[in-house]
Design an enzyme around this catalytic site. Structure first.
Site, PDB file in Angstrom:
ATOM      1  N   PRO A   2       0.826  -1.216   0.000  1.00 56.02           N
ATOM      2  CA  PRO A   2       0.000   0.000   0.000  1.00 56.02           C
ATOM      3  C   PRO A   2       0.854   1.258   0.000  1.00 56.02           C
ATOM      4  O   PRO A   2       1.819   1.361   0.760  1.00 56.02           O
ATOM      5  CB  PRO A   2      -0.801  -0.130   1.307  1.00 56.02           C
ATOM      6  CG  PRO A   2      -0.815  -1.590   1.597  1.00 56.02           C
ATOM      7  CD  PRO A   2       0.501  -2.106   1.111  1.00 56.02           C
ATOM      8  N   GLU A   3       0.515   2.207  -0.875  1.00 59.57           N
ATOM      9  CA  GLU A   3       1.224   3.477  -0.925  1.00 59.57           C
ATOM     10  C   GLU A   3       0.295   4.570  -0.415  1.00 59.57           C
ATOM     11  O   GLU A   3      -0.792   4.300   0.098  1.00 59.57           O
ATOM     12  CB  GLU A   3       1.730   3.734  -2.343  1.00 59.57           C
ATOM     13  CG  GLU A   3       2.770   2.700  -2.769  1.00 59.57           C
ATOM     14  CD  GLU A   3       3.521   3.092  -4.031  1.00 59.57           C
ATOM     15  OE1 GLU A   3       3.668   4.306  -4.285  1.00 59.57           O
ATOM     16  OE2 GLU A   3       3.957   2.190  -4.758  1.00 59.57           O
ATOM     17  N   LYS A  61       2.866   6.940   4.781  1.00 57.57           N
ATOM     18  CA  LYS A  61       2.179   5.651   4.792  1.00 57.57           C
ATOM     19  C   LYS A  61       1.789   5.196   6.190  1.00 57.57           C
ATOM     20  O   LYS A  61       1.325   4.073   6.374  1.00 57.57           O
ATOM     21  CB  LYS A  61       3.071   4.586   4.126  1.00 57.57           C
ATOM     22  CG  LYS A  61       3.459   4.922   2.698  1.00 57.57           C
ATOM     23  CD  LYS A  61       4.407   3.879   2.136  1.00 57.57           C
ATOM     24  CE  LYS A  61       4.961   4.316   0.793  1.00 57.57           C
ATOM     25  NZ  LYS A  61       5.904   3.316   0.228  1.00 57.57           N
ATOM     26  N   HIS A 117      -6.939 -14.284   8.165  1.00 57.29           N
ATOM     27  CA  HIS A 117      -5.671 -13.677   8.558  1.00 57.29           C
ATOM     28  C   HIS A 117      -5.873 -12.563   9.591  1.00 57.29           C
ATOM     29  O   HIS A 117      -5.083 -11.623   9.659  1.00 57.29           O
ATOM     30  CB  HIS A 117      -4.938 -13.139   7.329  1.00 57.29           C
ATOM     31  CG  HIS A 117      -4.658 -14.194   6.303  1.00 57.29           C
ATOM     32  ND1 HIS A 117      -3.813 -15.256   6.539  1.00 57.29           N
ATOM     33  CD2 HIS A 117      -5.146 -14.365   5.044  1.00 57.29           C
ATOM     34  CE1 HIS A 117      -3.772 -16.033   5.466  1.00 57.29           C
ATOM     35  NE2 HIS A 117      -4.562 -15.520   4.550  1.00 57.29           N
ATOM     36  N   ARG A 136       0.719 -11.350   5.125  1.00 54.17           N
ATOM     37  CA  ARG A 136       2.172 -11.545   5.087  1.00 54.17           C
ATOM     38  C   ARG A 136       2.879 -11.101   6.362  1.00 54.17           C
ATOM     39  O   ARG A 136       4.093 -11.249   6.495  1.00 54.17           O
ATOM     40  CB  ARG A 136       2.743 -10.802   3.873  1.00 54.17           C
ATOM     41  CG  ARG A 136       2.225 -11.374   2.559  1.00 54.17           C
ATOM     42  CD  ARG A 136       2.673 -10.563   1.371  1.00 54.17           C
ATOM     43  NE  ARG A 136       2.144 -11.107   0.124  1.00 54.17           N
ATOM     44  CZ  ARG A 136       2.129 -10.459  -1.035  1.00 54.17           C
ATOM     45  NH1 ARG A 136       2.621  -9.230  -1.100  1.00 54.17           N
ATOM     46  NH2 ARG A 136       1.627 -11.020  -2.107  1.00 54.17           N
ATOM     47  N   ARG A 192      21.036  17.368  -2.407  1.00 53.74           N
ATOM     48  CA  ARG A 192      21.468  15.974  -2.366  1.00 53.74           C
ATOM     49  C   ARG A 192      22.351  15.659  -3.570  1.00 53.74           C
ATOM     50  O   ARG A 192      22.264  16.294  -4.619  1.00 53.74           O
ATOM     51  CB  ARG A 192      20.252  15.039  -2.391  1.00 53.74           C
ATOM     52  CG  ARG A 192      19.267  15.231  -1.241  1.00 53.74           C
ATOM     53  CD  ARG A 192      19.801  14.670   0.053  1.00 53.74           C
ATOM     54  NE  ARG A 192      18.879  14.859   1.158  1.00 53.74           N
ATOM     55  CZ  ARG A 192      17.979  13.955   1.553  1.00 53.74           C
ATOM     56  NH1 ARG A 192      17.868  12.806   0.920  1.00 53.74           N
ATOM     57  NH2 ARG A 192      17.191  14.198   2.585  1.00 53.74           N
ATOM     58  N   ARG A 302      14.333  -3.590  -7.242  1.00 56.32           N
ATOM     59  CA  ARG A 302      12.973  -3.544  -7.777  1.00 56.32           C
ATOM     60  C   ARG A 302      13.072  -3.227  -9.266  1.00 56.32           C
ATOM     61  O   ARG A 302      14.031  -3.612  -9.919  1.00 56.32           O
ATOM     62  CB  ARG A 302      12.135  -2.496  -7.019  1.00 56.32           C
ATOM     63  CG  ARG A 302      11.822  -2.912  -5.595  1.00 56.32           C
ATOM     64  CD  ARG A 302      11.041  -1.876  -4.846  1.00 56.32           C
ATOM     65  NE  ARG A 302      11.890  -0.779  -4.389  1.00 56.32           N
ATOM     66  CZ  ARG A 302      11.467   0.238  -3.655  1.00 56.32           C
ATOM     67  NH1 ARG A 302      10.193   0.309  -3.313  1.00 56.32           N
ATOM     68  NH2 ARG A 302      12.289   1.183  -3.261  1.00 56.32           N
TER      69      ARG A 302
END
Length: 319
Positions: A2-3, A61, A117, A136, A192, A302
């Site tokens: 989930p974002e 989040k 779950h 999970r 940065r 990723r």
């Protein structure tokens, strides 16, 4: 995973369905799901029982529910003055597959309705419940103390006070937070020495942007993920920020992005923004803007998806 739009959908659902309710009993079905509450499951249950849920807040989040004793007393043992802000919250991080599901009294009475779950259940005074479900088990719940926000602004979206849970204190504001200081964000990012997407994924710089929405925002902004942050113009950074705000706003309107049944809102419904994705997961398919096949690159264990024509890779693409 989930974002931000998915977690905001959950926060909005909690604000609609559970605020004003009092926790009457807590069942911890799996202790690992409250592992961040170091005092243990019994302490967590004790801190929640008898508390009223007064606000649903989100930063990045992370999502939390503020707790008081129903009389405006915020102290954890009822020792605060009436009207004092709560000093604790039920903090949730959904991890990979966590869900917060609201059950009505009718659901409670339905035979065989319990989720396989189910990890933690908060029984509420309306005969319903708030369930933490996590297949999970990467997600977790806890009841931490609240601390002042570093910038003096509200703790997050939905917060009535400049307070946030101590474990969230290092998390930056997100692109949907009206208190985000855009100029400060631009300055920090350009200072940065890293790649643009790495910077957008850094939750201490700006929170809530994950892999999916980073790719979608950079496609909209026509910027490659490997662009060096210290070479970007101010206008480029603002364009990327605006694109992230835009794509997340659209995803939020559609309930978030859901590729399977592991992300649902508090009523158990999946989002469907995945139908609108331009590049993420679209390797080999034509770019919606120019028709060039979408490219996939390995990125931080990723994947990153780009249009080679709309988002040309920088010559010195070190990231």
């Amino acid at each position: 995973m989930p974002e931000l739009p998915e977690v905001e959908t959950v926060r909005a659902g909690l604000a609609e369905h559970v605020l004003g309710r009092t926790v009457t009993r807590v069942e911890v079905r799996r202790e690992y799901s409250v592992r961040r509450h170091l005092a243990g499951p019994a302490d967590l249950a004790g801190r929640l029982t008898g508390r009223r849920l007064t606000a649903a807040v989100r930063r990045g989040k992370f999502c939390w529910l503020l707790l008081d004793f129903g009389d405006g007393t915020g102290g954890r043992m009822g020792d605060g003055a009436a009207g004092d802000p709560p000093d604790e919250a039920l903090l949730a991080h959904l991890g990979m597959s966590g869900q917060l599901l609201v059950r009505t009294g009718a659901d409670e009475a339905a035979a065989g309705a319990e989720h396989p779950h189910l990890r933690v259940r908060l029984h509420l005074d309306d005969e319903g419940a708030l369930d933490f479900v996590d297949q999970r088990t990467f997600g977790h719940l806890g009841v931490p103390d609240l601390v002042p926000t570093p910038d003096g602004g509200p703790g997050g979206l939905g917060a009535p006070d400049p307070l946030l849970p101590e474990p969230v204190a290092h998390i930056a504001r997100d692109v949907l937070d009206p208190a985000l200081d855009r100029d400060a964000f631009v300055a920090r990012l350009r200072a940065r020495r890293t790649g643009l997407k790495r910077a957008l994924l850094d939750q201490t710089l700006v929170s809530g942007i994950g892999n999916i929405y980073a790719d979608e925002a950079l496609w909209r902004a026509r910027l490659h993920y490997a662009r060096a942050t210290d070479t970007l113009r101010r206008a480029d950074v603002l364009h990327a920020l605006d694109a992230a705000h835009e794509v997340m706003g659209e995803a939020l309107a559609q309930g978030g992005t859901s590729f399977d049944a592991l992300y649902v809102n508090v009523n158990g419904r999946s989002g469907y923004f995945d139908r609108s994705l331009a590049v993420y997961g679209q390797e080999g398919r034509p770019c919606p803007r120019c028709g060039t096949p979408v490219r996939r690159d390995e990125f931080m264990n990723r994947s990153s998806f780009t249009c080679p024509r709309c988002q040309p890779r920088p010559r010195s693409g070190r990231w």
